[in-house]
Enzyme design. Structure first.
Site, PDB file in Angstrom:
ATOM      1  CB  ALA A   1      -0.905  -0.003   1.221  1.00 21.33           C
ATOM      2  N   PRO A   2       0.444   2.324  -0.697  1.00 24.74           N
ATOM      3  CG  PRO A   2       0.447   4.514  -1.544  1.00 24.74           C
ATOM      4  CD  PRO A   2       1.211   3.587  -0.640  1.00 24.74           C
ATOM      5  N   GLY A   3       0.361   1.227  -3.264  1.00 24.59           N
ATOM      6  CA  GLY A   3       0.318   0.463  -4.514  1.00 24.59           C
ATOM      7  C   GLY A   3       1.289   0.888  -5.596  1.00 24.59           C
ATOM      8  N   GLY A   4       2.271   1.723  -5.227  1.00 20.19           N
ATOM      9  CA  GLY A   4       3.224   2.212  -6.239  1.00 20.19           C
ATOM     10  C   GLY A   4       4.012   1.087  -6.900  1.00 20.19           C
TER      11      GLY A   4
ATOM     12  CG  ASP B   1       9.053  -0.201  -0.044  1.00 18.12           C
ATOM     13  OD1 ASP B   1      10.142  -0.018   0.539  1.00 18.12           O
ATOM     14  OD2 ASP B   1       8.353   0.742  -0.475  1.00 18.12           O
TER      15      ASP B   1
ATOM     16  CG  ASP C   1       0.124  -2.764   3.053  1.00 18.07           C
ATOM     17  OD1 ASP C   1       1.232  -2.297   2.723  1.00 18.07           O
ATOM     18  OD2 ASP C   1      -0.473  -2.415   4.091  1.00 18.07           O
TER      19      ASP C   1
ATOM     20  CE  LYS D   1      10.768   0.249   4.244  1.00 23.47           C
ATOM     21  NZ  LYS D   1      11.090   0.924   3.001  1.00 23.47           N
TER      22      LYS D   1
END
Ligand SMILES: C[S@@+](CC[C@H](N)C(=O)[O-])C[C@H]1O[C@@H](n2cnc3c(N)ncnc32)[C@H](O)[C@@H]1O
Length: 343
Positions: free
Chosen positions: A212-215, A269, A231, A299
């Site tokens: 999310a949001p879906g990139g 991600d 997600d 991260k």
């Protein structure tokens, strides 16, 4: 002792850790000094930009984004632009090429009073007058001038040994109206930097953890993947309508326990600590077809970064070979890793 100098670029925020990484892995490093906001020069006993590019490809060096051999460094205070430009063909000569990409970039503020564009035009004219075919990109050898606050650094290197074909690694990607997140740039940049889907059949299947949001899902769908987006959060309605996209509104852990599907490509991600994320990637390797490819962001945040990278690579090594690991221009306090499942 005659030493070699390589100019490298890295994220401004990553300078201390980039320096630590270079001193740890480049055995013959003599000195690493920052020369601009996003640039540094490493001086070595004998390693060239090509040797450093090899090290970067074997994964231990993740912070350099672009490398070139330093052939001259001029102080602004005493040297005019024409003298710097005049030196370019001397720099190119030992590469025995008549065609070069000319790259001009800037790292921090300089006292020179001309634009990058003007400098490029002037340098291109001089090189053309001396018989070179000059391109912006696409030639096997790149000659460059990097303007830093104090110096103009002339570099030359084979593009294949430079980590990036963009000046200073400054990849420029433009926002499109149908983009749903800035995170898209990370995956788009990765596809330019590394041939991830070579060998994957057209219309392959992809699994996107933390979608999310879906990139990333949008980019994958655009490349023809039938994509399962996992997600607990909402996907942009435009992404839900793309052909082949399925949203599983759950966590990656739950999805992994319940699914029987197999995928060509797994991307991750998720907002999660690098060690947890890496363990989940190892457990998820069984969802990949043999020798399937996985992409994960790690991260790390800003503290104990090298330790976190070491720990994550050790965890990932249980199921994958690391094919590529780099802090891309669109990564902030994270790096992007490409993995290949071994069997
Ligand atoms: C940086 S965003 C991802 C952006 C996305 N790649 C894009 O291009 O739009 C991180 C996402 O990770 C998701 N996330 C965090 N923990 C998760 C988990 N355990 N399982 C699945 N998704 C998770 C969050 O809900 C959030 O949507």
């Amino acid at each position: 002792m005659a030493t070699r100098k390589t100019l490298l670029s890295m994220a401004a925020d990553s300078w201390p850790v980039a320096k630590e990484e270079l001193l740890r892995h480049v055995e013959d490093a003599v000195e690493v000094r920052r020369v601009g906001e996003e640039s540094a020069v490493i001086e070595t006993a004998h390693s060239t930009a090509k040797d450093l590019a090899l090290l970067a490809r074997q994964a231990p060096l993740v912070f350099p984004r672009h490398l070139t051999n330093v052939v001259a460094e001029y102080d602004h205070a005493t040297t005019g632009l024409d003298t710097v430009i005049d030196f370019l063909d001397t720099a190119i000569r030992e590469y025995g090429t008549a065609e070069v990409s000319l790259q001009i970039w800037q790292s921090g503020k300089t006292t020179y009073k001309f634009s990058r564009h003007d400098a490029w035009e002037r340098a291109a004219q001089v090189l053309t007058d001396r018989g070179y075919q000059v391109t912006r990109t696409g030639s096997p050898v790149a000659v460059s001038i990097c303007f830093t606050p104090k110096t103009a650094i002339v570099g030359v290197n084979r593009v294949a040994d430079s980590l990036s074909s963009w000046p200073g690694g400054e990849v420029r990607l433009s926002k499109t109206p149908d983009q749903v997140s800035r995170a898209e740039f990370k995956l788009e940049e990765l596809f330019k930097a590394h041939p991830i889907d070579d060998g994957i059949e057209p219309k392959g299947t992809a699994l996107d953890y933390g979608a999310a949001p879906g990139g990333w899902t949008r980019i994958l769908a655009q490349r023809g993947y039938r994509t399962t987006a996992v997600d607990p959060g909402d996907l942009d309605p435009r992404v839900l309508q793309l052909p082949g996209v399925v949203h599983e509104r759950t966590t990656a852990g739950n999805f992994l326990r319940e699914t029987r599907d197999r995928f060509d490509l797994l991307v991750n991600d998720m907002k999660m600590s690098p060690d947890r994320s890496s363990r989940l990637m190892v457990d998820s390797a069984r969802l990949l077809k043999p020798f399937g490819v996985a992409v994960t962001t790690l991260k790390t945040g800003a503290h104990h970064v090298l330790e976190q990278i070491d720990e994550s690579f050790a965890i990932l090594g249980a199921a994958y070979d690391i094919e590529f690991a780099r802090q891309l221009r669109h990564n902030r306090n994270e790096l992007t890793v490409v993995l290949r499942r071994f069997d």
